[in-house]
Design a protein around this motif. Structure first.
Motif, PDB file in Angstrom:
ATOM      1  N   TRP A   1      47.287  91.226  30.434  1.00  0.00           N
ATOM      2  CA  TRP A   1      47.626  91.887  31.718  1.00  0.00           C
ATOM      3  C   TRP A   1      46.654  93.029  32.013  1.00  0.00           C
ATOM      4  O   TRP A   1      46.198  93.188  33.141  1.00  0.00           O
ATOM      5  N   ILE A   2      46.334  93.814  30.973  1.00  0.00           N
ATOM      6  CA  ILE A   2      45.416  94.937  31.180  1.00  0.00           C
ATOM      7  C   ILE A   2      44.025  94.413  31.566  1.00  0.00           C
ATOM      8  O   ILE A   2      43.378  94.923  32.494  1.00  0.00           O
ATOM      9  N   GLY A   3      43.590  93.349  30.866  1.00  0.00           N
ATOM     10  CA  GLY A   3      42.289  92.727  31.181  1.00  0.00           C
ATOM     11  C   GLY A   3      42.241  92.267  32.625  1.00  0.00           C
ATOM     12  O   GLY A   3      41.251  92.508  33.341  1.00  0.00           O
ATOM     13  N   ALA A   4      43.337  91.625  33.059  1.00  0.00           N
ATOM     14  CA  ALA A   4      43.403  91.130  34.434  1.00  0.00           C
ATOM     15  C   ALA A   4      43.367  92.299  35.422  1.00  0.00           C
ATOM     16  O   ALA A   4      42.693  92.235  36.464  1.00  0.00           O
ATOM     17  N   ALA A   5      44.086  93.380  35.065  1.00  0.00           N
ATOM     18  CA  ALA A   5      44.133  94.553  35.952  1.00  0.00           C
ATOM     19  C   ALA A   5      42.747  95.186  36.088  1.00  0.00           C
ATOM     20  O   ALA A   5      42.338  95.590  37.194  1.00  0.00           O
ATOM     21  N   VAL A   6      42.014  95.259  34.992  1.00  0.00           N
ATOM     22  CA  VAL A   6      40.665  95.824  35.023  1.00  0.00           C
ATOM     23  C   VAL A   6      39.789  95.019  35.974  1.00  0.00           C
ATOM     24  O   VAL A   6      39.041  95.573  36.791  1.00  0.00           O
ATOM     25  N   ILE A   7      39.923  93.683  35.877  1.00  0.00           N
ATOM     26  CA  ILE A   7      39.110  92.807  36.745  1.00  0.00           C
ATOM     27  C   ILE A   7      39.507  92.982  38.212  1.00  0.00           C
ATOM     28  O   ILE A   7      38.658  93.008  39.106  1.00  0.00           O
ATOM     29  N   VAL A   8      40.824  93.132  38.448  1.00  0.00           N
ATOM     30  CA  VAL A   8      41.302  93.309  39.829  1.00  0.00           C
ATOM     31  C   VAL A   8      40.802  94.636  40.407  1.00  0.00           C
ATOM     32  O   VAL A   8      40.335  94.694  41.549  1.00  0.00           O
ATOM     33  N   LEU A   9      40.879  95.691  39.623  1.00  0.00           N
ATOM     34  CA  LEU A   9      40.538  97.022  40.121  1.00  0.00           C
ATOM     35  C   LEU A   9      39.032  97.280  40.184  1.00  0.00           C
ATOM     36  O   LEU A   9      38.561  97.983  41.055  1.00  0.00           O
ATOM     37  N   TRP A  10      38.295  96.709  39.226  1.00  0.00           N
ATOM     38  CA  TRP A  10      36.833  96.880  39.228  1.00  0.00           C
ATOM     39  C   TRP A  10      36.140  95.511  39.202  1.00  0.00           C
ATOM     40  O   TRP A  10      35.616  95.077  38.155  1.00  0.00           O
ATOM     41  N   PRO A  11      36.190  94.800  40.324  1.00  0.00           N
ATOM     42  CA  PRO A  11      35.642  93.421  40.349  1.00  0.00           C
ATOM     43  C   PRO A  11      34.154  93.350  40.023  1.00  0.00           C
ATOM     44  O   PRO A  11      33.684  92.320  39.536  1.00  0.00           O
ATOM     45  N   ASP A  12      33.440  94.450  40.266  1.00  0.00           N
ATOM     46  CA  ASP A  12      31.998  94.438  39.961  1.00  0.00           C
ATOM     47  C   ASP A  12      31.719  94.253  38.477  1.00  0.00           C
ATOM     48  O   ASP A  12      30.651  93.763  38.087  1.00  0.00           O
ATOM     49  N   LEU A  13      32.713  94.672  37.678  1.00  0.00           N
ATOM     50  CA  LEU A  13      32.573  94.527  36.217  1.00  0.00           C
ATOM     51  C   LEU A  13      32.308  93.070  35.831  1.00  0.00           C
ATOM     52  O   LEU A  13      31.503  92.775  34.952  1.00  0.00           O
ATOM     53  N   THR A  14      33.043  92.151  36.510  1.00  0.00           N
ATOM     54  CA  THR A  14      32.895  90.718  36.174  1.00  0.00           C
ATOM     55  C   THR A  14      31.490  90.231  36.519  1.00  0.00           C
ATOM     56  O   THR A  14      30.931  89.407  35.804  1.00  0.00           O
ATOM     57  N   THR A  15      30.951  90.761  37.619  1.00  0.00           N
ATOM     58  CA  THR A  15      29.596  90.353  38.007  1.00  0.00           C
ATOM     59  C   THR A  15      28.597  90.784  36.931  1.00  0.00           C
ATOM     60  O   THR A  15      27.736  90.013  36.520  1.00  0.00           O
ATOM     61  N   ARG A  16      28.782  92.024  36.442  1.00  0.00           N
ATOM     62  CA  ARG A  16      27.870  92.513  35.394  1.00  0.00           C
ATOM     63  C   ARG A  16      28.037  91.673  34.125  1.00  0.00           C
ATOM     64  O   ARG A  16      27.071  91.265  33.500  1.00  0.00           O
ATOM     65  N   LEU A  17      29.313  91.413  33.801  1.00  0.00           N
ATOM     66  CA  LEU A  17      29.600  90.586  32.609  1.00  0.00           C
ATOM     67  C   LEU A  17      29.007  89.189  32.763  1.00  0.00           C
ATOM     68  O   LEU A  17      28.420  88.627  31.837  1.00  0.00           O
ATOM     69  N   ALA A  18      29.177  88.643  34.004  1.00  0.00           N
ATOM     70  CA  ALA A  18      28.674  87.291  34.274  1.00  0.00           C
ATOM     71  C   ALA A  18      27.164  87.230  34.090  1.00  0.00           C
ATOM     72  O   ALA A  18      26.632  86.274  33.538  1.00  0.00           O
ATOM     73  N   GLN A  19      26.496  88.295  34.526  1.00  0.00           N
ATOM     74  CA  GLN A  19      25.032  88.331  34.376  1.00  0.00           C
ATOM     75  C   GLN A  19      24.640  88.385  32.899  1.00  0.00           C
ATOM     76  O   GLN A  19      23.686  87.742  32.478  1.00  0.00           O
ATOM     77  N   ILE A  20      25.435  89.132  32.133  1.00  0.00           N
ATOM     78  CA  ILE A  20      25.148  89.225  30.683  1.00  0.00           C
ATOM     79  C   ILE A  20      25.318  87.847  30.037  1.00  0.00           C
ATOM     80  O   ILE A  20      24.489  87.388  29.251  1.00  0.00           O
TER      81      ILE A  20
END
Lengths: 133, 223
Positions: A40-59
């Protein structure tokens, strides 16, 4: 913050509360509750800071953050479905054991009954087919 | 002692029992929750031990029930054989004889040791060849075992207690092969003839069942 972020965050907060309510009620184990909490916390982080996933995706080399989230969800769903299948199989085997116990319970009685009535035939006394009615 | 699982085999089981009975001391038949009256057809037949699963649990489950019964009844050697007449009971003495002749604990009947199975479809042959590779890579079953889905076998009493097979449905064949070949049990194969008919092919395993077997084995590994 977008409305969708507020809605999803609320749902995730509710899920978190419910998880620990059930853990307190001992419906689920503490270890399980911790696993769900992380999710749930992981999902919340992604919801609140969607740019994080883009950075992760690039990595990772996937490209877009949304793609990474979709792939991750698919893996997660596969694991959950697989676990469900294992649980079902365990239940099936338990059921088989019960059915077997029931089938074998009648066996000695059947043997005694037939011996008492001299219905059990020896190999030598069988007819040509080896069976009698 | 022969263990014969039967599911909706009303039309064939009696004929199979007649053929099998001269070759064994006792017959243990497990009706696996049939809905075609198999149990009723057999319940008045004496000279057999008839057990019944209240609901259908699969061939592997029925075989295990029959095997447990055979142990309880004091069997020295247990023969697993199908109720549909596919296996030739005349091969039973060969299976039992090989236990002593080759000084082994388990003897498997093989369709690929020079005997020609009657009516085996080409697709079945191809699938079995793939199954052999799968058994080797995924389950560690040695390639020198020629029949990857042998359901016709003779097992000594002491050995059968070590073979704790739990696959309820079609995967039990592979599971038994794995348990035997990857233990300290001694095993051998003898050639047997399997007779495929339109009836048995219609009721028997389909090519798509191979995937189910693989899935059952994977799930089983996570228990």
């Amino acid at each position: 913050m977008y409305i969708i972020q507020i809605l999803l965050s609320a749902v995730l907060a509710l899920a978190l509360l419910l998880t620990w309510k059930r853990a307190k009620e001992r419906v689920i184990r503490r270890r399980e509750a911790i696993g769900w909490t992380l999710l749930w916390i992981g999902a919340a982080v992604i919801v609140l800071w969607p740019d994080l996933t883009t950075r992760l995706a690039q990595i990772v080399g996937v490209g877009r953050g949304v793609d990474l989230a979709v792939y991750g969800s698919m893996v997660l769903l596969f694991i959950l479905v697989f676990r469900l299948h294992v649980s079902l199989d365990k239940m099936e085997r338990t059921m088989t054991k019960m059915v077997r116990k029931d089938a074998l319970r009648d066996m000695p009685k059947q043997e005694v009954k037939e011996e008492d009535t001299e219905q059990v035939i020896s190999h030598e006394s069988r007819d040509e087919s080896g069976l009698q009615e | 002692m022969a263990v014969i699982p039967a599911y909706n085999e009303g039309a064939r089981v009696r004929g199979a029992l007649v053929e099998i009975s001269p070759f064994v001391d006792q017959l243990v038949v497990v009706d696996d929750g049939s809905v075609d009256g198999t149990f009723d057809l057999l319940k008045n037949v004496s000279g057999i031990v008839l057990l019944r699963h209240a609901v259908n649990r699969g061939q592997g489950a029925a075989l295990r029930t029959g095997t447990d019964a055979a142990i309880a009844l004091g069997a020295d050697i247990i023969v697993h054989i199908d109720a549909d007449g596919q296996h030739n009971p005349a091969d039973i003495p060969k299976l039992i004889g090989a236990l002593d002749e080759r000084n082994v604990d388990v003897v498997f009947g093989s369709r690929f040791l020079g005997t020609d199975s009657v009516g085996m479809p080409v697709t079945r042959k191809a699938l079995l060849s793939v199954a052999k590779q799968f058994n080797a890579f995924a389950l560690g079953i040695p390639r020198r075992l020629t029949d990857p889905q042998s359901g016709f076998r003779a097992i000594r009493k002491d050995a059968v207690k070590q073979i704790d097979f739990n696959q309820d449905r079609m995967a039990h064949c592979s599971e038994i092969l794995q348990l035997v070949t990857r233990s300290n049990l001694r095993w051998a194969e003898v050639p047997v003839v399997v007779r495929y008919t339109t009836d048995t092919l219609a009721k028997g395993q389909k090519p798509a069942d191979a995937l189910k077997i693989v899935w059952q084995l994977i799930i089983g590994a996570f228990h």
